[in-house]
Scaffold this motif. Structure first.
Motif, mmCIF file in Angstrom:
data_model
loop_
_atom_site.group_PDB
_atom_site.id
_atom_site.type_symbol
_atom_site.label_atom_id
_atom_site.label_comp_id
_atom_site.label_asym_id
_atom_site.label_seq_id
_atom_site.Cartn_x
_atom_site.Cartn_y
_atom_site.Cartn_z
ATOM 1 N N SER A 70 0.826 -1.196 0.000
ATOM 2 C CA SER A 70 0.000 0.000 0.000
ATOM 3 C C SER A 70 0.868 1.256 0.000
ATOM 4 N N ALA A 71 1.922 1.224 0.789
ATOM 5 C CA ALA A 71 2.780 2.412 0.899
ATOM 6 C C ALA A 71 3.620 2.626 -0.359
ATOM 7 N N VAL A 72 4.180 1.545 -0.863
ATOM 8 C CA VAL A 72 5.039 1.680 -2.044
ATOM 9 C C VAL A 72 4.151 1.775 -3.281
ATOM 10 N N GLY A 73 4.143 2.946 -3.884
ATOM 11 C CA GLY A 73 3.286 3.134 -5.058
ATOM 12 C C GLY A 73 3.957 4.018 -6.083
ATOM 13 N N LEU A 74 3.142 4.591 -6.948
ATOM 14 C CA LEU A 74 3.702 5.438 -8.002
ATOM 15 C C LEU A 74 4.471 6.618 -7.428
ATOM 16 N N GLY A 75 4.014 7.088 -6.258
ATOM 17 C CA GLY A 75 4.667 8.233 -5.618
ATOM 18 C C GLY A 75 6.146 7.978 -5.354
ATOM 19 N N ASN A 76 6.504 6.734 -5.071
ATOM 20 C CA ASN A 76 7.917 6.441 -4.791
ATOM 21 C C ASN A 76 8.788 6.708 -6.009
ATOM 22 N N TYR A 108 -9.276 8.282 -9.109
ATOM 23 C CA TYR A 108 -8.389 8.800 -10.151
ATOM 24 C C TYR A 108 -7.057 8.058 -10.243
ATOM 25 N N TYR A 109 -6.700 7.330 -9.174
ATOM 26 C CA TYR A 109 -5.485 6.498 -9.246
ATOM 27 C C TYR A 109 -5.682 5.455 -10.357
ATOM 28 N N ALA A 110 -6.930 4.984 -10.482
ATOM 29 C CA ALA A 110 -7.209 3.935 -11.473
ATOM 30 C C ALA A 110 -6.967 4.426 -12.897
ATOM 31 N N PHE A 121 4.383 11.740 4.686
ATOM 32 C CA PHE A 121 2.984 11.502 4.986
ATOM 33 C C PHE A 121 2.265 10.856 3.807
ATOM 34 N N PHE A 122 2.465 11.422 2.632
ATOM 35 C CA PHE A 122 1.844 10.922 1.405
ATOM 36 C C PHE A 122 2.329 9.506 1.115
ATOM 37 N N SER A 123 3.644 9.354 1.256
ATOM 38 C CA SER A 123 4.256 8.119 0.816
ATOM 39 C C SER A 123 3.849 6.907 1.646
ATOM 40 N N LEU A 124 3.568 7.148 2.933
ATOM 41 C CA LEU A 124 3.258 5.992 3.785
ATOM 42 C C LEU A 124 1.767 5.635 3.777
ATOM 43 N N THR A 125 1.002 6.286 2.911
ATOM 44 C CA THR A 125 -0.449 6.050 2.829
ATOM 45 C C THR A 125 -1.098 6.206 4.211
ATOM 46 N N LEU A 126 -0.700 7.271 4.913
ATOM 47 C CA LEU A 126 -1.308 7.541 6.220
ATOM 48 C C LEU A 126 -2.497 8.474 6.011
ATOM 49 N N CYS A 133 -7.876 16.373 -2.227
ATOM 50 C CA CYS A 133 -7.759 15.168 -1.396
ATOM 51 C C CYS A 133 -6.376 15.071 -0.772
ATOM 52 N N ASN A 134 -5.339 15.329 -1.585
ATOM 53 C CA ASN A 134 -3.990 15.105 -1.095
ATOM 54 C C ASN A 134 -3.454 16.240 -0.250
ATOM 55 N N ASP A 135 -3.622 17.473 -0.742
ATOM 56 C CA ASP A 135 -3.012 18.589 -0.022
ATOM 57 C C ASP A 135 -3.741 18.891 1.276
HETATM 58 N N1 PFF Z 1 1.792 5.695 -0.903
HETATM 59 C C1 PFF Z 1 1.455 5.346 -2.243
HETATM 60 C C2 PFF Z 1 2.255 6.194 -3.203
HETATM 61 O O1 PFF Z 1 3.159 6.899 -2.768
HETATM 62 O O2 PFF Z 1 2.016 6.133 -4.396
HETATM 63 C C3 PFF Z 1 0.013 5.315 -2.426
HETATM 64 C C4 PFF Z 1 -0.708 6.599 -2.438
HETATM 65 C C5 PFF Z 1 -0.505 7.626 -1.562
HETATM 66 C C6 PFF Z 1 -1.609 6.740 -3.365
HETATM 67 C C7 PFF Z 1 -1.236 8.778 -1.627
HETATM 68 C C8 PFF Z 1 -2.337 7.879 -3.473
HETATM 69 C C9 PFF Z 1 -2.120 8.904 -2.591
HETATM 70 F F1 PFF Z 1 -2.817 10.001 -2.686
#
Ligand code: PFF
Length: 580
Positions: free
Chosen positions: A27-33, A107-109, A241-246, A405-407
């Motif tokens: 869940s944490a490791v995603g496109l953001g990484n 929108y991730y989809a 914060f974003f990266s860990l899907t918190l 949603c994110n900010d």
């Molecule tokens: N943590 C994941 C990423 O970094 O891609 C998943 C994720 C985080 C998806 C935050 C979407 C998001 F808004």
């Protein structure tokens, strides 16, 4: 008992500790990484960025991860249920987290749909002389894949190839999660190691290219002067914060499928470190290739080719790949195929974790509905809303929803979680429980983080986002306005589902005050005035309400004791007592 059946308590369970950890990492490791971390690090001091990044990891990422695992596992419920058991007043926070998670999954989809299309094209051109985007990667992405409206044409026109990718993505998500987390636990055994392995392969390919070293130099060269800039620190907190899907309720839901004796602290450390290590690795993949591209573009400086976000994944990186032909004609399609499989496998487990969080919340609340029905409903809804992002104006819609949603959404939820656990619950009790089941024992630092450091950092982050992004200044754009209405609609829906109607009253008074004040005042002054109205008049209204009902004593008990109607977890539990 069938292998997919829940345990005796009626709650679905992971097959093993590994399954849980892998799912959380997935869940944490995603496109953001790949598209967010390397770029953020480069922009904020390169190698020096690791200092604020590690500080943010230790003071926010790890404590909040422990908090989310802790409440999920202790209260054995999804975000709304767990937050209700922390304190009834905060159930809405759980619902709001799920609302934001669902919106993001919608929108991730579509990003997955873009990746499907690139992957199919890479196969189609496997034996061609050049990749289809070799001539103009930017135009290929915007005009061919997205068919953007500003390239001419109807905004609402649906881009059919993307609809195919969207349907495939939602079908896969449904098949993975509809049976429960045991299947999720098995799928992540593939979707977590696979992209990491592919990143290693891509890093090796990247590092052996001409010019790669210059790219890595840009990525890692420390600019310590940047550390004096508060924005760099905020960027580090935002990234962690974003990266860990918190703040999505994902980690709460996942931890609720552990038995009460499962380890918490060490699992949280493993998840956080694995995620950050993957981000670091992805930096080598990205910057080695950027160095090569800069060389091939006529030896331009690397900063001329650096990009972040979708542009990196769908324009710059593919462009660099198309130039690999000089090493052998099979290299461009091969690396393209590997890269897009990496993106898909990185994204899928983040996507289904967001959907799972929402399904778990709805299933806990509406237990009359089967998990199958709820999952199917979510996936169909995801597909239908996703059609908006599959139109020719889709990218603009995505940007609007993403910002809200994110900010704002995630950081706000994280802040509320800290306040709820830190001030409206006995934090020491949660720590005691966590220590009773965990391999690494928490000291007082954790409580200090949850009560003070993390909320302060998150407040600064939220304040910074609001002030710099001119929260209200974009009302002219109707897409922004729609996203804003949707966002506040989510908040109201969360209050209703959380059975806290008085909160709607307070927020409504704030909104009315804001619009009233903004007739004469600037946005910031009106916002400050509205906040004051909410705090002073809302607080007053609440106190009068409590006095009128003469319920202050019971209320106090509800807040600090165990609510009567909730199951009280037996404390402490020793791992050996448990069946994990
Ligand atoms: N943590 C994941 C990423 O970094 O891609 C998943 C994720 C985080 C998806 C935050 C979407 C998001 F808004």
């Amino acid at each position: 008992m069938s292998p997919d059946a829940p345990d005796a308590n009626g709650r679905d369970r992971w097959d093993s500790r590994t399954a849980f950890i892998m799912a959380a990492i997935g869940s944490a490791v995603g496109l953001g990484n790949v598209w967010r971390f390397p770029y953020t690090a480069y922009q904020n001091g390169g190698g020096a960025f690791f200092i604020p990044y590690i500080v943010a990891l230790v003071t926010t990422g790890i404590p909040l991860m422990i908090l989310e695992y802790g409440v999920g596992q202790m209260f054995q419920g999804s975000a709304p249920t767990a937050m209700r058991r922390v304190n009834k007043t905060f159930e809405w926070v759980g619902w709001f987290a799920l609302g934001t998670a669902s919106m993001i999954s919608f929108y991730y989809a579509i990003v997955m749909a873009w990746s499907w299309q690139f992957l199919l094209e890479s196969f189609r051109y496997a034996f061609a002389d050049a990749m289809p985007w070799a001539a103009d990667a930017e135009a290929y992405f915007t005009q061919h894949v997205l068919q953007r409206a500003d390239a001419g044409g109807e905004t609402w026109h649906i881009v059919w190839p993307l609809v195919g990718g969207l349907a495939a993505t939602w079908l896969i998500v449904f098949l993975i999660i509809h049976k429960g987390v045991r299947r999720v636990g098995r799928v992540v055994l593939i979707t977590v190691p696979l992209p990491v392995l592919l990143l290693v392969v891509l890093a090796i390919r990247g590092l052996t290219l001409e010019g790669a070293v210059d790219g890595i130099e840009y990525y890692l060269y420390p600019d310590f002067a940047k550390l004096a800039d508060p924005k760099v620190w905020l960027a580090a907190y935002g990234q962690i914060f974003f990266s860990l899907t918190l703040g999505f309720g994902v980690m709460i839901a996942y931890a609720s499928y552990n038995t009460r004796g499962g380890d918490i602290t060490n699992n949280a450390f493993i998840t956080c470190l694995a995620n950050c290590a993957t981000s670091f690795l992805a930096g080598f993949v990205v910057f080695s290739v950027l160095g090569f591209l800069a060389l091939k573009q006529g030896n331009v400086p690397v900063e001329d080719v650096v990009k972040g976000g979708p542009d990196l994944a769908f324009v710059t990186y593919p462009l660099a790949i198309s130039k690999l032909g000089e090493y052998g004609r099979f290299w461009p399609p091969l690396v393209a195929i590997l890269f897009f499989i990496t993106l898909l496998s990185l994204g899928i487990d983040s996507l289904f974790s967001l959907v799972e969080a929402a399904v778990a919340g709805l299933h806990d609340r509406f237990s009359g509905l089967s998990r199958n029905t709820i999952t199917a409903g979510m996936c169909v809804a995801g597909f239908l809303v996703g059609l908006l992002f599959a139109t020719r104006g889709g990218l603009s819609w995505l940007a609007c929803f993403d910002r809200w949603c994110n900010d704002y959404g995630l950081v706000f939820v994280g802040l509320m979680e800290c306040l709820a656990v830190g001030y409206f619950f006995r934090t020491a009790r949660l720590r005691e429980y966590i220590n009773s089941v965990s391999e690494i024992h928490l000291g007082g630092w954790w409580e200090l983080c949850i009560r003070l450091v993390t909320p302060l950092a998150l407040t600064a982050l939220l304040g910074h986002q609001i002030l710099t992004r001119e929260l209200m200044g974009e009302a002219g754009d109707w897409r922004q306005a729609t996203a804003k209405v949707f966002f506040f609609g989510l908040l109201v829906a969360a209050f209703v589902l959380g059975r806290r109607l008085w909160l709607i009253g307070i927020v409504a008074s704030g909104v009315v005050a804001f619009f009233g004040f903004s007739v004469w005042l600037s946005t910031v002054a009106a916002l400050t005035g509205a906040l004051a109205v909410m705090i002073l008049f809302g607080g007053l209204g609440m106190c009068i309400g409590i006095a009128a009902r003469g319920k202050d004593v019971e209320h106090h008990e509800q807040t600090f004791g165990w609510p009567e109607d909730e199951r009280r977890p037996h404390l402490p539990v020793h791992p050996a007592d448990d069946d994990l």
